[in-house]
Design a protein around this motif. Structure first.
Motif, PDB file in Angstrom:
ATOM      1  N   GLY A   1       0.805  -0.997   0.003  1.00 50.69           N
ATOM      2  CA  GLY A   1      -0.051  -0.010   0.138  1.00 50.69           C
ATOM      3  C   GLY A   1       0.865   1.373   0.152  1.00 50.69           C
ATOM      4  O   GLY A   1       1.682   1.507  -0.519  1.00 50.69           O
ATOM      5  N   SER A   2       0.382   2.050   0.849  1.00 49.64           N
ATOM      6  CA  SER A   2       1.163   3.486   0.613  1.00 49.64           C
ATOM      7  C   SER A   2       2.444   3.563   1.314  1.00 49.64           C
ATOM      8  O   SER A   2       3.144   4.225   0.864  1.00 49.64           O
ATOM      9  CB  SER A   2       0.352   4.450   1.776  1.00 49.64           C
TER      10      SER A   2
ATOM     11  N   ARG B   1       4.319   2.941  -2.048  1.00 48.45           N
ATOM     12  CA  ARG B   1       4.202   4.180  -2.905  1.00 48.45           C
ATOM     13  C   ARG B   1       5.044   5.536  -2.450  1.00 48.45           C
ATOM     14  O   ARG B   1       5.735   6.026  -3.196  1.00 48.45           O
ATOM     15  CB  ARG B   1       2.675   4.493  -2.944  1.00 48.45           C
ATOM     16  N   ARG B   2       4.782   5.690  -1.113  1.00 42.16           N
ATOM     17  CA  ARG B   2       5.876   6.487  -0.556  1.00 42.16           C
ATOM     18  C   ARG B   2       7.205   6.492  -0.510  1.00 42.16           C
ATOM     19  O   ARG B   2       7.908   7.255  -0.936  1.00 42.16           O
ATOM     20  CB  ARG B   2       5.267   6.705   1.056  1.00 42.16           C
TER      21      ARG B   2
ATOM     22  N   HIS C   1      -5.320  14.292   2.545  1.00 43.96           N
ATOM     23  CA  HIS C   1      -5.136  12.977   2.044  1.00 43.96           C
ATOM     24  C   HIS C   1      -4.569  12.183   3.198  1.00 43.96           C
ATOM     25  O   HIS C   1      -3.595  11.316   2.940  1.00 43.96           O
ATOM     26  CB  HIS C   1      -4.377  12.649   0.930  1.00 43.96           C
TER      27      HIS C   1
ATOM     28  N   ARG D   1      -9.993  -2.262  -4.227  1.00 44.70           N
ATOM     29  CA  ARG D   1      -9.027  -1.485  -4.681  1.00 44.70           C
ATOM     30  C   ARG D   1      -8.367  -1.536  -6.118  1.00 44.70           C
ATOM     31  O   ARG D   1      -8.392  -0.693  -7.180  1.00 44.70           O
ATOM     32  CB  ARG D   1      -7.641  -0.957  -3.946  1.00 44.70           C
TER      33      ARG D   1
END
Ligand code: UDP
Length: 331
Positions: A92-93, A96-97, A121, A209
């Motif tokens: 997940g994030s 991405r991060r 966000h 998702r």
């Protein structure tokens, strides 16, 4: 009544609320949304199972009882504006991060704090910044991390029993009218990532998702497997607290001065002052809770310190359960 993306909250008398799980599902800040038959029921019953389980292990949660298939009765809480994510495996994030590959197992579970702020966000935030911005207190931050680590340890065991890997999950905390910090909101396939141990198949909201299909089929499968657990894993919870007791600034410290003079004589010229204090380590046979925090405050103030001349501070930590092998090695 207050309506969120997937639940409605009705405030009742006596500091209670009724939470209604709807069939709505959404992702990407609500940009993608749909209604899925039985989603409300499945998430409600999964949350009931997991809150009952956490209550059984001694966690303090807002959950009181199940009303019906889509509604639960809970304590009224003010939800804190910071949510906590715990990660065992990258996804997940996080990926991405940091441009990090999905599916890498972390050496230690990672705990991250996020601000609940749709307009920005839900950004990642450090504990120090969250405290500086007065979103939470320093003690809230310490307790939220300790509770999250303990919840993770138990959920990893429980899902392990039914051949699932707990990749990550999100917890929300609320403050009750009496000031207790309680685990709140929901704990369901919408708020965690779960993969099949053998195949790595995704069983959680990533199915929605990522358009993998059969979202509710997989949610229901997890609920069935949770419901079929005959005996919950044994768990020896340990929380440790370190209390540091210092003389108040205004109180003279003759022993500290003697130490200072002795150090100066030995040539330690960069030392300006020495103040001596005490520290205590207290070990609890319990998961970290708000109640333990209050007990610690009372113990530190009334027994470990002399409030006329001393100040104290303490930290509470979840202590990872030791395996039987580890314990026998140490003995
Ligand atoms: N999560 C959640 N609500 C949020 C953000 C995240 O329940 O508002 C859950 C999410 O389902 C996952 C974990 O927290 O299990 C970590 O989410 P992540 O930070 O990776 O963000 P995402 O990929 O969901 O955007």
């Amino acid at each position: 009544m207050w309506s969120g993306k997937a639940k409605d909250v009705l405030v009742l008398e006596n500091e209670k609320v009724q939470i209604n799980f709807r069939d709505s599902i959404s992702a990407f800040d609500g940009v993608k949304k749909e209604e899925l038959v039985d989603k409300g029921k499945t998430n409600c019953l999964t949350s009931v199972k997991l809150f009952e389980l956490l209550n059984n292990y001694g966690f303090e949660t807002h959950f009181i009882s199940q009303i019906n298939d889509t509604q639960i009765l809970c304590e009224y809480v003010e939800i804190l504006p910071v949510e906590v994510v715990c990660r065992n495996i990258s996804a997940g994030s996080f990926c991405r991060r940091y441009g990090y590959e999905e599916g890498l197992v972390f050496d230690q579970p990672l705990v991250e704090f996020f601000v609940k702020d749709d307009a920005h966000h839900d950004p990642l935030i450090t504990q120090a910044v969250a405290v500086q911005m007065k979103l939470i207190s320093k003690m809230d931050a310490i307790l939220m991390e300790a509770i999250t680590r303990a919840v993770n340890e138990i959920l990893v065991k429980v899902f392990g029993l039914i051949s699932l890997q707990l990749v990550d999950f999100k917890l929300e905390f609320g403050r009750s009218k009496s000031g207790q910090l309680l685990l709140a909101d929901e704990i369901s396939l919408d708020t965690m990532r779960l993969w099949e141990k053998k195949t790595g198949e995704k069983k959680d909201k990533d199915r929605y998702r990522q358009d993998l299909g059969d979202v509710i089929v997989h949610y229901k499968n997890i609920l069935d497997r949770l419901s079929n657990i005959k005996k919950l894993p044994d768990y020896n919870p340990i929380s440790t607290a370190r209390v540091i007791i210092k003389l108040k600034k205004s109180v003279l410290d003759p022993a500290g001065e003697v130490t200072f003079r002795s150090l100066s004589r030995k040539g330690y010229q960069n030392i300006d002052n020495v103040r001596l204090g005490k520290s205590a380590e207290i070990i609890f046979n319990a998961v970290p809770t708000s109640t333990i925090q209050l007990e610690l405050e009372a113990i530190s103030e009334k027994i470990l310190s002399n409030p006329l001349i001393e100040d104290f501070e303490f930290k509470i930590q979840h202590h990872p359960e030791k395996s039987v092998e580890q314990q026998s090695l140490e003995e």
